[in-house]
Scaffold this motif. Structure first.
Motif, PDB file in Angstrom:
ATOM      1  N   ILE A 113       0.864  -1.147   0.027  1.00 21.79           N
ATOM      2  CA  ILE A 113      -0.116  -0.112  -0.006  1.00 21.79           C
ATOM      3  C   ILE A 113       0.867   1.108  -0.010  1.00 21.79           C
ATOM      4  O   ILE A 113       0.716   1.983  -0.995  1.00 21.79           O
ATOM      5  CB  ILE A 113      -0.865  -0.100   1.209  1.00 21.79           C
ATOM      6  CG1 ILE A 113      -2.152  -1.052   0.938  1.00 21.79           C
ATOM      7  CG2 ILE A 113      -1.819   1.289   1.097  1.00 21.79           C
ATOM      8  CD1 ILE A 113      -3.047  -1.478   2.002  1.00 21.79           C
ATOM      9  N   PRO A 114       1.680   1.297   0.914  1.00 22.09           N
ATOM     10  CA  PRO A 114       2.516   2.565   1.056  1.00 22.09           C
ATOM     11  C   PRO A 114       3.502   2.681  -0.586  1.00 22.09           C
ATOM     12  O   PRO A 114       3.912   3.845  -0.862  1.00 22.09           O
ATOM     13  CB  PRO A 114       3.541   2.401   2.223  1.00 22.09           C
ATOM     14  CG  PRO A 114       3.470   1.027   2.613  1.00 22.09           C
ATOM     15  CD  PRO A 114       2.245   0.764   2.210  1.00 22.09           C
ATOM     16  N   LYS A 115       3.944   1.564  -1.065  1.00 23.42           N
ATOM     17  CA  LYS A 115       4.784   1.493  -2.253  1.00 23.42           C
ATOM     18  C   LYS A 115       3.952   2.270  -3.502  1.00 23.42           C
ATOM     19  O   LYS A 115       4.483   2.853  -4.155  1.00 23.42           O
ATOM     20  CB  LYS A 115       5.176   0.357  -2.577  1.00 23.42           C
ATOM     21  CG  LYS A 115       6.247  -0.359  -1.492  1.00 23.42           C
ATOM     22  CD  LYS A 115       6.665  -1.652  -1.738  1.00 23.42           C
ATOM     23  CE  LYS A 115       7.682  -2.261  -0.694  1.00 23.42           C
ATOM     24  NZ  LYS A 115       8.223  -3.618  -1.026  1.00 23.42           N
ATOM     25  N   LEU A 116       2.695   1.830  -3.478  1.00 33.51           N
ATOM     26  CA  LEU A 116       1.588   2.205  -4.341  1.00 33.51           C
ATOM     27  C   LEU A 116       1.573   3.762  -4.341  1.00 33.51           C
ATOM     28  O   LEU A 116       1.065   4.447  -5.279  1.00 33.51           O
ATOM     29  CB  LEU A 116       0.557   1.338  -4.637  1.00 33.51           C
ATOM     30  CG  LEU A 116       0.524   0.073  -5.218  1.00 33.51           C
ATOM     31  CD1 LEU A 116      -0.587  -0.840  -4.523  1.00 33.51           C
ATOM     32  CD2 LEU A 116       0.626   0.097  -6.569  1.00 33.51           C
ATOM     33  N   GLU A 117       1.260   4.194  -2.941  1.00 35.21           N
ATOM     34  CA  GLU A 117       1.088   5.528  -2.744  1.00 35.21           C
ATOM     35  C   GLU A 117       2.151   6.289  -3.057  1.00 35.21           C
ATOM     36  O   GLU A 117       2.024   7.462  -3.663  1.00 35.21           O
ATOM     37  CB  GLU A 117       0.961   5.544  -1.257  1.00 35.21           C
ATOM     38  CG  GLU A 117      -0.448   5.327  -0.617  1.00 35.21           C
ATOM     39  CD  GLU A 117      -0.563   5.875   0.883  1.00 35.21           C
ATOM     40  OE1 GLU A 117      -1.095   6.815   1.284  1.00 35.21           O
ATOM     41  OE2 GLU A 117       0.024   4.875   1.676  1.00 35.21           O
ATOM     42  N   ALA A 118       3.397   5.625  -2.909  1.00 38.84           N
ATOM     43  CA  ALA A 118       4.707   6.595  -3.463  1.00 38.84           C
ATOM     44  C   ALA A 118       4.570   6.626  -5.062  1.00 38.84           C
ATOM     45  O   ALA A 118       5.305   7.662  -5.497  1.00 38.84           O
ATOM     46  CB  ALA A 118       6.138   5.773  -3.127  1.00 38.84           C
ATOM     47  N   TYR A 119       3.913   5.811  -5.542  1.00 37.91           N
ATOM     48  CA  TYR A 119       3.532   6.013  -7.339  1.00 37.91           C
ATOM     49  C   TYR A 119       2.571   7.065  -7.653  1.00 37.91           C
ATOM     50  O   TYR A 119       2.235   7.209  -8.799  1.00 37.91           O
ATOM     51  CB  TYR A 119       3.351   4.669  -7.704  1.00 37.91           C
ATOM     52  CG  TYR A 119       4.787   4.002  -8.113  1.00 37.91           C
ATOM     53  CD1 TYR A 119       5.524   3.854  -8.889  1.00 37.91           C
ATOM     54  CD2 TYR A 119       4.837   2.684  -7.249  1.00 37.91           C
ATOM     55  CE1 TYR A 119       6.951   3.244  -9.275  1.00 37.91           C
ATOM     56  CE2 TYR A 119       5.873   1.736  -7.185  1.00 37.91           C
ATOM     57  CZ  TYR A 119       7.089   2.198  -8.256  1.00 37.91           C
ATOM     58  OH  TYR A 119       8.157   1.407  -8.256  1.00 37.91           O
ATOM     59  N   GLY A 120       2.132   7.627  -6.487  1.00 43.92           N
ATOM     60  CA  GLY A 120       0.720   8.512  -6.654  1.00 43.92           C
ATOM     61  C   GLY A 120      -0.481   8.049  -6.724  1.00 43.92           C
ATOM     62  O   GLY A 120      -1.322   8.515  -7.301  1.00 43.92           O
ATOM     63  N   ILE A 121      -0.668   6.839  -6.130  1.00 45.06           N
ATOM     64  CA  ILE A 121      -2.154   6.026  -6.304  1.00 45.06           C
ATOM     65  C   ILE A 121      -2.542   6.322  -4.763  1.00 45.06           C
ATOM     66  O   ILE A 121      -2.092   5.612  -3.556  1.00 45.06           O
ATOM     67  CB  ILE A 121      -1.955   4.573  -6.563  1.00 45.06           C
ATOM     68  CG1 ILE A 121      -1.598   4.499  -7.953  1.00 45.06           C
ATOM     69  CG2 ILE A 121      -3.038   3.886  -6.422  1.00 45.06           C
ATOM     70  CD1 ILE A 121      -1.161   3.047  -8.403  1.00 45.06           C
ATOM     71  N   PRO A 122      -3.861   6.771  -4.529  1.00 46.14           N
ATOM     72  CA  PRO A 122      -4.436   7.071  -3.170  1.00 46.14           C
ATOM     73  C   PRO A 122      -4.690   5.863  -2.395  1.00 46.14           C
ATOM     74  O   PRO A 122      -4.950   4.783  -2.911  1.00 46.14           O
ATOM     75  CB  PRO A 122      -5.644   7.921  -3.489  1.00 46.14           C
ATOM     76  CG  PRO A 122      -5.524   8.382  -4.897  1.00 46.14           C
ATOM     77  CD  PRO A 122      -4.687   7.419  -5.617  1.00 46.14           C
ATOM     78  N   ALA A 123      -4.216   5.726  -1.074  1.00 43.56           N
ATOM     79  CA  ALA A 123      -4.487   4.508  -0.319  1.00 43.56           C
ATOM     80  C   ALA A 123      -5.854   4.176  -0.266  1.00 43.56           C
ATOM     81  O   ALA A 123      -6.319   3.193  -0.317  1.00 43.56           O
ATOM     82  CB  ALA A 123      -3.871   4.892   1.076  1.00 43.56           C
ATOM     83  N   ALA A 124      -6.764   5.086  -0.403  1.00 45.21           N
ATOM     84  CA  ALA A 124      -8.330   4.967  -0.400  1.00 45.21           C
ATOM     85  C   ALA A 124      -8.686   4.035  -1.431  1.00 45.21           C
ATOM     86  O   ALA A 124      -9.710   3.249  -1.160  1.00 45.21           O
ATOM     87  CB  ALA A 124      -8.789   6.152  -0.356  1.00 45.21           C
ATOM     88  N   LYS A 125      -7.953   3.782  -2.406  1.00 42.42           N
ATOM     89  CA  LYS A 125      -8.256   3.253  -3.735  1.00 42.42           C
ATOM     90  C   LYS A 125      -7.833   1.726  -3.413  1.00 42.42           C
ATOM     91  O   LYS A 125      -8.025   0.549  -4.053  1.00 42.42           O
ATOM     92  CB  LYS A 125      -8.005   3.600  -5.132  1.00 42.42           C
ATOM     93  CG  LYS A 125      -8.532   5.005  -5.396  1.00 42.42           C
ATOM     94  CD  LYS A 125      -7.764   5.458  -6.715  1.00 42.42           C
ATOM     95  CE  LYS A 125      -7.794   4.477  -7.983  1.00 42.42           C
ATOM     96  NZ  LYS A 125      -7.330   5.112  -9.229  1.00 42.42           N
ATOM     97  N   ILE A 126      -7.075   1.317  -2.579  1.00 44.10           N
ATOM     98  CA  ILE A 126      -6.447   0.269  -2.197  1.00 44.10           C
ATOM     99  C   ILE A 126      -7.013  -0.781  -1.211  1.00 44.10           C
ATOM    100  O   ILE A 126      -7.198  -0.282  -0.071  1.00 44.10           O
ATOM    101  CB  ILE A 126      -4.918   0.407  -1.968  1.00 44.10           C
ATOM    102  CG1 ILE A 126      -4.340   1.357  -3.161  1.00 44.10           C
ATOM    103  CG2 ILE A 126      -4.203  -0.948  -2.388  1.00 44.10           C
ATOM    104  CD1 ILE A 126      -2.861   1.841  -2.706  1.00 44.10           C
ATOM    105  N   THR A 127      -7.074  -2.119  -1.530  1.00 42.91           N
ATOM    106  CA  THR A 127      -7.737  -2.932  -0.342  1.00 42.91           C
ATOM    107  C   THR A 127      -6.725  -4.290  -0.169  1.00 42.91           C
ATOM    108  O   THR A 127      -6.225  -4.805  -1.265  1.00 42.91           O
ATOM    109  CB  THR A 127      -9.008  -3.406  -0.872  1.00 42.91           C
ATOM    110  OG1 THR A 127      -9.846  -2.340  -0.764  1.00 42.91           O
ATOM    111  CG2 THR A 127      -9.648  -4.513   0.227  1.00 42.91           C
TER     112      THR A 127
END
Length: 333
Positions: A113-127
């Motif tokens: 999750i934090p790795k995807l956030e670092a690519y600019g993807i909001p955590a709210a979209k990730i499960t």
């Protein structure tokens, strides 16, 4: 569902995809209708692989909620595939673009999750939804280890099993050295070169696979139905990988109640802490393999841990999680 994972044998993405399809048909058939690689109108389009044709399909109308299954990130592909620098840059950029195109993402490990956030993807979209395996395909067998080893053409001695693609990232070179250091034990690696010559370390690994130490067997890629025999024939499952997400092979070993020894990667801590024996490096793996081979009571303790893990990651429990997730996504604006 959109996936081409089954075109390449011996990879975990295909196993995870097939497990989910079977799970939905078994437990959720009355609530969820599943079609495969079909462009008809849908409430949800779940993308399991990042094929360009699938990416193009996301621009078509009536695709419903677009869900991406995150099986890998650019950094997790290092040590798996050997690509020209330009091809790597282009593919990695495309991969993140694909994920950003999705309305929602599912990860099999919360560390992503934090790795995807670092690519600019909001955590709210990730499960986070963990992997699982069928308890009807992977289970403790009644046949003895001696009988199973005979069936598989193996010697009847303490057996250490490794499973996965033959590549540097999986720690296969360490597995080979551990076999050399323990000639009194039997080592078996099930898996092959799923991606052929672009596999990282292919040339060197190919030489060892063709001429391994006398106590090491490379079985190649075997049919999924046969895998249950290998797990049950083994005394210890060892995965010396340097980088993973949530390997299906670990869950398969748990289901078979096979003791598990892993390189102690930080990403395991959030998902399977307490269910396996950790080792920080090859030297510690070597020590623990020798100790486990001489200590049946310790192996029994690890079997008990595997049993608890199999219960926690049972398909029935995960079926409820997936059903609730899909229904919630279908209702969301």
């Amino acid at each position: 569902m959109f996936s081409s994972a089954t075109k390449i044998k011996g990879q975990g993405v295909a196993s995870a995809y097939l497990e989910l399809i079977a799970l939905l048909k078994k437990y959720c058939a009355t609530e969820i209708e599943v079609s495969i690689n079909n462009l008809k109108r849908a409430d949800i389009s779940h993308y399991h692989t990042v094929d360009f044709r699938f990416f193009c399909s996301t621009f078509l109308p009536f695709r419903g909620k677009k869900i991406g299954y995150v099986h890998f990130l650019p950094e997790t592909l290092e040590g798996s595939l050997k690509l020209p620098r330009l091809a790597k840059v282009v593919f990695y950029r495309y991969l993140i673009t694909f994920y950003k195109r999705m309305d929602a993402l599912v990860v099999v490990n919360p560390s992503f999750i934090p790795k995807l956030e670092a690519y600019g993807i909001p955590a709210a979209k990730i499960t986070y939804i963990p992997n699982f395996v069928s308890q009807t395909e992977f289970y403790p067998q009644t046949a003895t280890k001696t009988e199973l080893r005979q069936k598989l053409g193996l010697k009847d001695r303490f057996t250490v099993l490794g499973v996965g693609q033959v590549q540097a990232r999986k720690g296969v070179f360490d597995f080979i050295e551990l076999a050399k250091n323990n000639p009194q034990l039997q080592f078996v690696w099930v898996g092959g070169f799923s991606f052929g010559k672009i596999t990282d370390g292919y040339a060197e690994l190919k030489k060892v696979v063709a001429n391994p130490p006398s106590n090491l067997t490379f079985s190649g890629i075997v049919e999924r139905q046969q895998m249950n025999y290998y797990y049950n024939a083994a005394d210890l499952f060892l995965l010396p990988s340097y980088n993973e997400l949530f390997p299906m092979s670990i869950l398969e070993a748990f289901n078979c109640r096979t003791p598990v020894l892993l390189r102690d990667l930080e990403l395991y801590h959030a998902i399977i802490a307490g269910y396996y024996e950790p080792a920080k490096d090859r030297a510690e793996m070597d020590i623990k393999i020798k100790q486990l081979a001489a200590n049946p009571d310790w192996l029994t303790t690890l079997k008990d841990k595997a049993n608890r893990a199999a219960t926690y990651y049972s398909e029935k429990r995960l079926a409820q999680i997936w059903k609730e997730y899909y229904l919630a996504q279908a209702k969301r604006d």
